[in-house]
Motif scaffolding. Structure first.
Motif, mmCIF file in Angstrom:
data_model
loop_
_atom_site.group_PDB
_atom_site.id
_atom_site.type_symbol
_atom_site.label_atom_id
_atom_site.label_comp_id
_atom_site.label_asym_id
_atom_site.label_seq_id
_atom_site.Cartn_x
_atom_site.Cartn_y
_atom_site.Cartn_z
ATOM 1 N N ASN A 65 -10.795 37.391 39.385
ATOM 2 C CA ASN A 65 -11.019 37.389 40.837
ATOM 3 C C ASN A 65 -9.849 37.962 41.630
ATOM 4 O OD1 ASN A 65 -13.596 36.118 40.607
ATOM 5 N ND2 ASN A 65 -12.553 34.152 40.284
ATOM 6 N N GLY A 66 -9.219 38.994 41.093
ATOM 7 C CA GLY A 66 -8.148 39.677 41.810
ATOM 8 C C GLY A 66 -6.768 39.095 41.605
ATOM 9 N N LYS A 67 -6.655 37.975 40.903
ATOM 10 C CA LYS A 67 -5.361 37.325 40.727
ATOM 11 C C LYS A 67 -4.592 37.949 39.566
ATOM 12 C CE LYS A 67 -3.184 32.852 39.728
ATOM 13 N NZ LYS A 67 -2.081 33.070 40.689
ATOM 14 N N MET A 68 -3.348 38.303 39.827
ATOM 15 C CA MET A 68 -2.476 38.806 38.780
ATOM 16 C C MET A 68 -1.883 37.641 37.983
ATOM 17 S SD MET A 68 -2.169 42.070 38.433
ATOM 18 C CE MET A 68 -2.716 43.541 39.302
ATOM 19 N N ASP A 146 4.604 37.650 39.533
ATOM 20 C CA ASP A 146 4.975 36.391 40.175
ATOM 21 C C ASP A 146 6.310 35.946 39.584
ATOM 22 O OD1 ASP A 146 5.013 34.163 41.692
ATOM 23 O OD2 ASP A 146 3.390 33.129 40.657
ATOM 24 N N ILE A 147 7.364 36.673 39.955
ATOM 25 C CA ILE A 147 8.678 36.458 39.356
ATOM 26 C C ILE A 147 9.408 35.294 40.013
ATOM 27 C CG2 ILE A 147 9.034 38.819 38.545
ATOM 28 C CD1 ILE A 147 10.281 39.507 41.152
ATOM 29 N N ASP A 148 10.390 34.768 39.301
ATOM 30 C CA ASP A 148 11.185 33.659 39.809
ATOM 31 C C ASP A 148 12.305 34.223 40.686
ATOM 32 O OD1 ASP A 148 12.545 31.367 40.322
ATOM 33 O OD2 ASP A 148 13.054 30.904 38.241
ATOM 34 N N ILE A 149 12.010 34.358 41.969
ATOM 35 C CA ILE A 149 12.969 34.955 42.887
ATOM 36 C C ILE A 149 14.244 34.119 42.970
ATOM 37 C CG2 ILE A 149 13.364 35.665 45.282
ATOM 38 C CD1 ILE A 149 11.467 37.455 43.726
ATOM 39 N N ASN A 150 14.152 32.806 42.715
ATOM 40 C CA ASN A 150 15.333 31.959 42.792
ATOM 41 C C ASN A 150 16.388 32.340 41.753
ATOM 42 O OD1 ASN A 150 14.321 30.392 44.912
ATOM 43 N ND2 ASN A 150 13.163 29.104 43.504
ATOM 44 N N GLN A 151 15.988 33.085 40.722
ATOM 45 C CA GLN A 151 16.960 33.552 39.739
ATOM 46 C C GLN A 151 17.916 34.550 40.378
ATOM 47 O OE1 GLN A 151 17.616 32.719 36.726
ATOM 48 N NE2 GLN A 151 18.836 34.420 35.922
ATOM 49 N N ILE A 157 17.625 43.781 48.146
ATOM 50 C CA ILE A 157 16.367 44.201 48.747
ATOM 51 C C ILE A 157 15.298 43.279 48.165
ATOM 52 C CG2 ILE A 157 14.761 46.111 49.134
ATOM 53 C CD1 ILE A 157 16.993 48.013 48.354
ATOM 54 N N LYS A 158 14.796 42.363 48.970
ATOM 55 C CA LYS A 158 13.931 41.302 48.457
ATOM 56 C C LYS A 158 12.729 41.879 47.702
ATOM 57 C CE LYS A 158 13.357 36.730 48.629
ATOM 58 N NZ LYS A 158 14.392 35.792 48.185
ATOM 59 N N PRO A 159 12.660 41.706 46.374
ATOM 60 C CA PRO A 159 11.485 42.197 45.652
ATOM 61 C C PRO A 159 10.291 41.275 45.878
ATOM 62 C CG PRO A 159 12.984 41.096 44.147
ATOM 63 C CD PRO A 159 13.652 41.096 45.492
ATOM 64 N N GLU A 160 9.144 41.872 46.093
ATOM 65 C CA GLU A 160 7.929 41.092 46.326
ATOM 66 C C GLU A 160 7.051 41.162 45.088
ATOM 67 O OE1 GLU A 160 4.288 40.588 49.574
ATOM 68 O OE2 GLU A 160 5.634 42.323 49.665
ATOM 69 N N GLY A 161 6.818 40.017 44.464
ATOM 70 C CA GLY A 161 5.991 39.989 43.280
ATOM 71 C C GLY A 161 4.539 40.316 43.587
ATOM 72 N N ILE A 162 3.879 41.042 42.674
ATOM 73 C CA ILE A 162 2.470 41.382 42.843
ATOM 74 C C ILE A 162 1.635 40.206 42.353
ATOM 75 C CG2 ILE A 162 0.660 43.037 42.292
ATOM 76 C CD1 ILE A 162 2.955 44.229 43.869
ATOM 77 N N LYS A 163 0.976 39.524 43.263
ATOM 78 C CA LYS A 163 0.184 38.352 42.919
ATOM 79 C C LYS A 163 -1.315 38.625 42.914
ATOM 80 C CE LYS A 163 3.675 35.196 44.783
ATOM 81 N NZ LYS A 163 3.949 34.062 45.696
ATOM 82 N N SER A 164 -1.722 39.754 43.486
ATOM 83 C CA SER A 164 -3.147 40.062 43.596
ATOM 84 C C SER A 164 -3.327 41.577 43.596
ATOM 85 C CB SER A 164 -3.717 39.463 44.891
ATOM 86 O OG SER A 164 -5.010 39.975 45.161
ATOM 87 N N PRO A 174 5.369 48.800 43.394
ATOM 88 C CA PRO A 174 5.712 48.873 41.971
ATOM 89 C C PRO A 174 5.290 47.604 41.243
ATOM 90 C CG PRO A 174 7.579 49.500 43.350
ATOM 91 C CD PRO A 174 6.556 48.900 44.255
ATOM 92 N N MET A 175 4.771 47.768 40.021
ATOM 93 C CA MET A 175 4.314 46.609 39.261
ATOM 94 C C MET A 175 4.923 46.569 37.856
ATOM 95 S SD MET A 175 0.436 45.178 38.856
ATOM 96 C CE MET A 175 -0.228 46.680 38.130
#
Length: 267
Positions: A65-68, A146-151, A157-164, A174-175
Motif C-alpha cells: 500500500n505504498g509503504k517503504m 526510514d533511517i535512524d536520524i538520531n545516529q 543537510i537533514k536527510p529525509e528518509g523515503i517512507k512511501s 534519492p533512495m
C-alpha cells in the motif's frame, strides 16, 4: 662462385634496450587509460545494481500500500535488515548485487553474514538462498529509507528518509546511493580521508575497514550512482566545491555528518 648470403643482422644491445624503453613508455601511457575504461565499466555495472535495488524497493511499496520498508537493522545507511534482504532476493537479486564491483575491500561473505545477532559458533544465518535468522547485513550501498536520524545528531543537510512511494517530487528523492563516506584526517588535502574508514563495528569487531566505492585516490572520490524514488538512475560526479559544497571550514559538506563512532556520508 656461389653467392654467399650474409647472415641476418641481429639486434645490438643498444637497439634492444631502446625497444624495451619504447614498450615501457607505451605501457605507461596505455595502462592508466585501460584502468579508466575498466572503472567506467564497473561504474555502469554498479548503476545496474543500484537500479535493481531501486526497482525492488518500488515493488515492495506496491505490495504494501505504498509503504517503504525500514532498511535499518543497525543504524548506518548501508545496514539492511534480513527481512528486507529476503524480499529483494525473492525478486531475483543475488548477494553480489548488494555490493559495488568497484569496491575492492568488501568481501561479500564477511559483510553479508557478519553474525551480529548470534555467537560465531552458531550456524550461519544465510542458507544460500535466504536469511533464516533475524539481524542485518552491511550492504555496499546506502538506503535512504526510514533511517535512524538520531545516529547523526549534527546533520549538515537533514536527510529525509523515503517512507512511501507517494511522496512528492519522486524524481528528486534519492533512495539507493553509492557509498561515499569519509572521516577526519589531518594529513589529507581536504582534512578528510575517503579510502580507509576505521570508525564503527566493522573495524573494531571484524578488522574490516569501510571505504568509498568509486575513488580517484584516498583523498578524492570519483562520484556515485544514485537511484531515485521514480526509478531513474543518475551518476553524480564529485565536483567539490560545487558538489558537494564547502562547509565554510575548507571541508566538503556531507549530507549526514557523523560522530566519533560513525563516518560522514555524501550523496
Amino acid at each position: 662462385m656461389k653467392n654467399i648470403t650474409a647472415p641476418p643482422k641481429a639486434f645490438t644491445l643498444i637497439e634492444l634496450l631502446v625497444v624495451i624503453a619504447i614498450i615501457a613508455v607505451l605501457m605507461g601511457i596505455l595502462m592508466p587509460a585501460l584502468s579508466r575504461v575498466k572503472e567506467q565499466a564497473r561504474q555502469k555495472s554498479c548503476g545496474t545494481r543500484v537500479r535493481q535495488q531501486t526497482l525492488g524497493l518500488i515493488m515492495y511499496a506496491d505490495d504494501f500500500n505504498g509503504k517503504m520498508p525500514e532498511a535499518k537493522g543497525g543504524s548506518w545507511f548501508q545496514d539492511v535488515g534480513h527481512s528486507l534482504a529476503n524480499y529483494l532476493l525473492a525478486t531475483g537479486m543475488t548477494p553480489e548485487m548488494f555490493y559495488c564491483p568497484s569496491n575492492q575491500t568488501q568481501n561479500i561473505k564477511e559483510y553479508w553474514d557478519l553474525l551480529w545477532t548470534h555467537s560465531p559458533s552458531d550456524p550461519e544465518s544465510f542458507d544460500g538462498k535466504r536469511f533464516v535468522r533475524s539481524g542485518y547485513s552491511v550492504a555496499g550501498y546506502g538506503f535512504i529509507l526510514d533511517i535512524d536520524i538520531n545516529q547523526y545528531p549534527t546533520d549538515a543537510i537533514k536527510p529525509e528518509g523515503i517512507k512511501s512511494n507517494r511522496m512528492k517530487m519522486p524524481s528528486a528523492r534519492p533512495m539507493v546511493v553509492d557509498l561515499i563516506m569519509s572521516q577526519d584526517s589531518e594529513d589529507a588535502k581536504l582534512g578528510v580521508e575517503f579510502g580507509r574508514i576505521t570508525k564503527g563495528g566493522l573495524w573494531i569487531n571484524h578488522d574490516i575497514w569501510d571505504t568509498t566505492s568509486h575513488l580517484v585516490n584516498d583523498e578524492l572520490p570519483a562520484g556515485g550512482n544514485i537511484g531515485f524514488l521514480d526509478g531513474h538512475i543518475e551518476w553524480k560526479k564529485w565536483n567539490y566545491p560545487e558538489y558537494p559544497p564547502d562547509d565554510g571550514d575548507g571541508k566538503p559538506l556531507p549530507r549526514a555528518e557523523g560522530s566519533s563512532s560513525s563516518p560522514d556520508f555524501y550523496w
